[in-house]
Scaffold this motif. Structure first.
Motif, PDB file in Angstrom:
ATOM      1  N   GLU A 406       0.826  -1.204   0.000  1.00  0.00           N
ATOM      2  CA  GLU A 406       0.000   0.000   0.000  1.00  0.00           C
ATOM      3  C   GLU A 406       0.859   1.253   0.000  1.00  0.00           C
ATOM      4  N   ALA A 407       1.977   1.216   0.703  1.00  0.00           N
ATOM      5  CA  ALA A 407       2.874   2.374   0.735  1.00  0.00           C
ATOM      6  C   ALA A 407       3.354   2.720  -0.671  1.00  0.00           C
ATOM      7  N   LEU A 408       3.740   1.708  -1.443  1.00  0.00           N
ATOM      8  CA  LEU A 408       4.193   1.964  -2.805  1.00  0.00           C
ATOM      9  C   LEU A 408       3.041   2.458  -3.680  1.00  0.00           C
ATOM     10  N   ALA A 409       1.865   1.870  -3.493  1.00  0.00           N
ATOM     11  CA  ALA A 409       0.705   2.298  -4.279  1.00  0.00           C
ATOM     12  C   ALA A 409       0.366   3.765  -4.001  1.00  0.00           C
ATOM     13  N   ILE A 410       0.424   4.176  -2.743  1.00  0.00           N
ATOM     14  CA  ILE A 410       0.159   5.573  -2.388  1.00  0.00           C
ATOM     15  C   ILE A 410       1.194   6.489  -3.029  1.00  0.00           C
ATOM     16  N   ARG A 412       2.939   6.008  -5.724  1.00  0.00           N
ATOM     17  CA  ARG A 412       2.704   6.093  -7.168  1.00  0.00           C
ATOM     18  C   ARG A 412       1.538   7.050  -7.473  1.00  0.00           C
ATOM     19  N   LYS A 413       0.486   6.954  -6.673  1.00  0.00           N
ATOM     20  CA  LYS A 413      -0.694   7.793  -6.903  1.00  0.00           C
ATOM     21  C   LYS A 413      -0.378   9.268  -6.659  1.00  0.00           C
ATOM     22  N   ILE A 414       0.323   9.535  -5.566  1.00  0.00           N
ATOM     23  CA  ILE A 414       0.680  10.923  -5.254  1.00  0.00           C
ATOM     24  C   ILE A 414       1.617  11.486  -6.314  1.00  0.00           C
ATOM     25  N   ASN A 418       5.373  12.026 -11.989  1.00  0.00           N
ATOM     26  CA  ASN A 418       6.273  13.185 -12.073  1.00  0.00           C
ATOM     27  C   ASN A 418       7.332  13.215 -10.973  1.00  0.00           C
ATOM     28  N   HIS A 419       7.195  12.362  -9.974  1.00  0.00           N
ATOM     29  CA  HIS A 419       8.101  12.343  -8.832  1.00  0.00           C
ATOM     30  C   HIS A 419       8.995  11.103  -8.861  1.00  0.00           C
ATOM     31  N   ALA A 420      10.201  11.260  -8.368  1.00  0.00           N
ATOM     32  CA  ALA A 420      11.017  10.088  -8.070  1.00  0.00           C
ATOM     33  C   ALA A 420      10.543   9.505  -6.741  1.00  0.00           C
TER      34      ALA A 420
END
Length: 450
Positions: A406-410, A412-414, A418-420
């Motif tokens: 879930e941490a990775l999914a969040i 990616r969504k945030i 455009n972010h590393a």
């Protein structure tokens, strides 16, 4: 015992926790015929960098044509990863066979009133037995924790000792000052045996030099400033100069890696001074006859160690790093500033509760305004909500995830592409990042087939 039974047994023994001291393992080695005496050991200790340095040393020696055993701590992907020969993990069959033998001897000793060995001690003896059976030319032996009382510190005459960067970690076992920790790490330095010192902090270097002089050991010091960067690319690796070596290349992109590689270069230079009498086990060819500059270059260039500022995905960048103490995080910060200063970064962190996570959070806050916390799947893992609460003074936005996935999914969504994304905090989470990104470990095909 089959493989599953061997793993079940070692997990049961592991419940006893960390048990520093050499009495138990020395008794076990005596009962098994002292296999550690039949290995040409390169012994490596340090707070950070020892895994990478071991990787570089082993890679160079393999390029020279040697059969190289390697003892790894901790592992990232699989139990068998801890014992390797020329990069291949010990098989399930051999794990079961050697663990059965070690267990039988340990249980016989317990019936005689001798205290049972720890899991790490059993594994270390198993490793020595396996390396002897495989007729390894060299064994690159990584300490578990510390050095002086570490179970690996049973080799009276290593062909070489190496001490990498020393920082503040495991203080409840090793001491509360850099000097005290250096004394523990310096316990692997043996009488009249050469040592490479890459300890970093001057107080640590001075302590290790004093120990070397007391033990009449030839020493060489490698400092970070001895390495001169000439090129660095997040996706293409790094190039650097070290002493007479110009434009050495490494695939590993963490900013600490050229220094780690230089320590390995100096280590094999000292190996090149070995004579036949320096080797507990006779070699067909001495290092001085095969460790050419070309071999060193190829060894550095081909070396790779997973989970150390490793790029998992390119666009957008997803990077994982096993940094789990302040010194490791400083290296991570240096790498982020070098490669990611032109783009926003989202941090994802899972950490053990016994680490100095508050200082780590403060350090990485210079590189990002967003941190997503999760609890590693480990009994020592810090609760995500507690990590989030601690992080709040340092970040504009903090979130707690229910799991690593879930941490990775969040993130990616945030990030919206455009972010590393940089994931760090514990080596125990590295396998999870591989699974979540569909990447394979370097030995996965071998692991599936054996």
């Amino acid at each position: 015992m089959n493989y599953e039974e061997a793993i079940s047994y070692i997990e049961k023994v592991s419940c006893s926790g960390i048990m520093p001291g050499l009495v138990r393992i020395q008794a076990l080695l005596e009962k098994t015929g002292h296999p550690e005496m039949d290995c040409n050991v390169i012994h490596v200790a340090g707070t950070n960098g020892k895994g990478s340095v071991c990787t570089y040393i082993a890679s160079i020696l393999m390029q020279a044509g040697y059969k190289v055993g390697r003892y790894v701590s901790p592992t990232l992907f699989d139990y068998r990863e801890r014992i390797q020969v020329n990069g291949e993990w010990i098989s399930r069959k051999d794990t079961a066979y050697w663990m059965s033998r070690v267990r039988e001897i340990d249980e016989r000793m317990q019936s005689e009133g001798i205290e049972g060995a720890s899991a790490f001690e059993l594994e270390t003896v198993m490793a020595f037995l396996y390396f002897k059976a495989m007729a390894c030319d060299f064994v690159v032996l990584e300490t578990g924790m510390g050095g002086r009382l570490d179970a690996t510190n049973v080799v009276p005459k290593p062909v070489l000792s190496v001490v990498t960067s020393i920082g503040m970690d495991h203080m409840h076992f090793l001491g509360n000052t850099i000097e005290a920790i250096a004394v523990e790490k310096g316990g692997i330095i043996k009488e009249k045996r050469p040592v490479v010192i890459g300890a970093g902090r001057q107080k640590a270097v001075d302590t290790l030099i004093r120990i070397s002089l007391e033990r009449q050991s030839e020493y060489a010091v490698v400092r970070a400033e001895d390495v001169h960067m000439t090129y660095a690319d997040l996706f293409g690796g790094q190039q650097f100069d070290f002493e007479s070596y110009k434009e050495l290349q490494t695939r590993m992109v963490g900013r600490c890696q050229p220094w780690n590689a230089a320590i390995a270069v100096k280590a094999v230079e000292l190996l090149g001074k070995m004579t036949a009498t320096d080797c507990p086990v006779q070699l067909d060819v001495l290092p001085k006859d095969v460790l050419s500059e070309q071999v060193v270059r190829k060894g550095i260039a081909s070396a790779y160690w997973q989970g150390r500022f490793e790029v998992m995905e390119k666009n957008p960048s997803l990077i994982i790093d096993g940094a789990h103490n302040p010194d490791g995080v400083q290296s991570l910060v240096d790498s982020m500033k070098a490669y990611l200063s032109d783009k926003p970064v989202i941090l994802v962190m899972g950490v053990f509760a016994d680490k100095d996570y508050r200082q780590m959070l403060e350090m990485v806050s210079d590189c990002s305004d967003t941190l997503i916390a999760f609890k590693p799947d480990n009994p020592r893992g810090l609760a995500a909500e507690q990590l989030k609460e601690t992080a709040e003074p340092f970040f504009k936005r903090t979130l707690a995830a229910k799991s690593q996935a879930e941490a990775l999914a969040i993130a990616r969504k945030i990030g919206e592409g455009n972010h590393a994304i940089v994931c760090f905090g514990s080596l125990s989470t590295m396998a999870g990042w591989y699974q979540l990104t569909g990447r394979k470990s370097s030995d996965e095909e071998y692991r599936q087939n054996y």
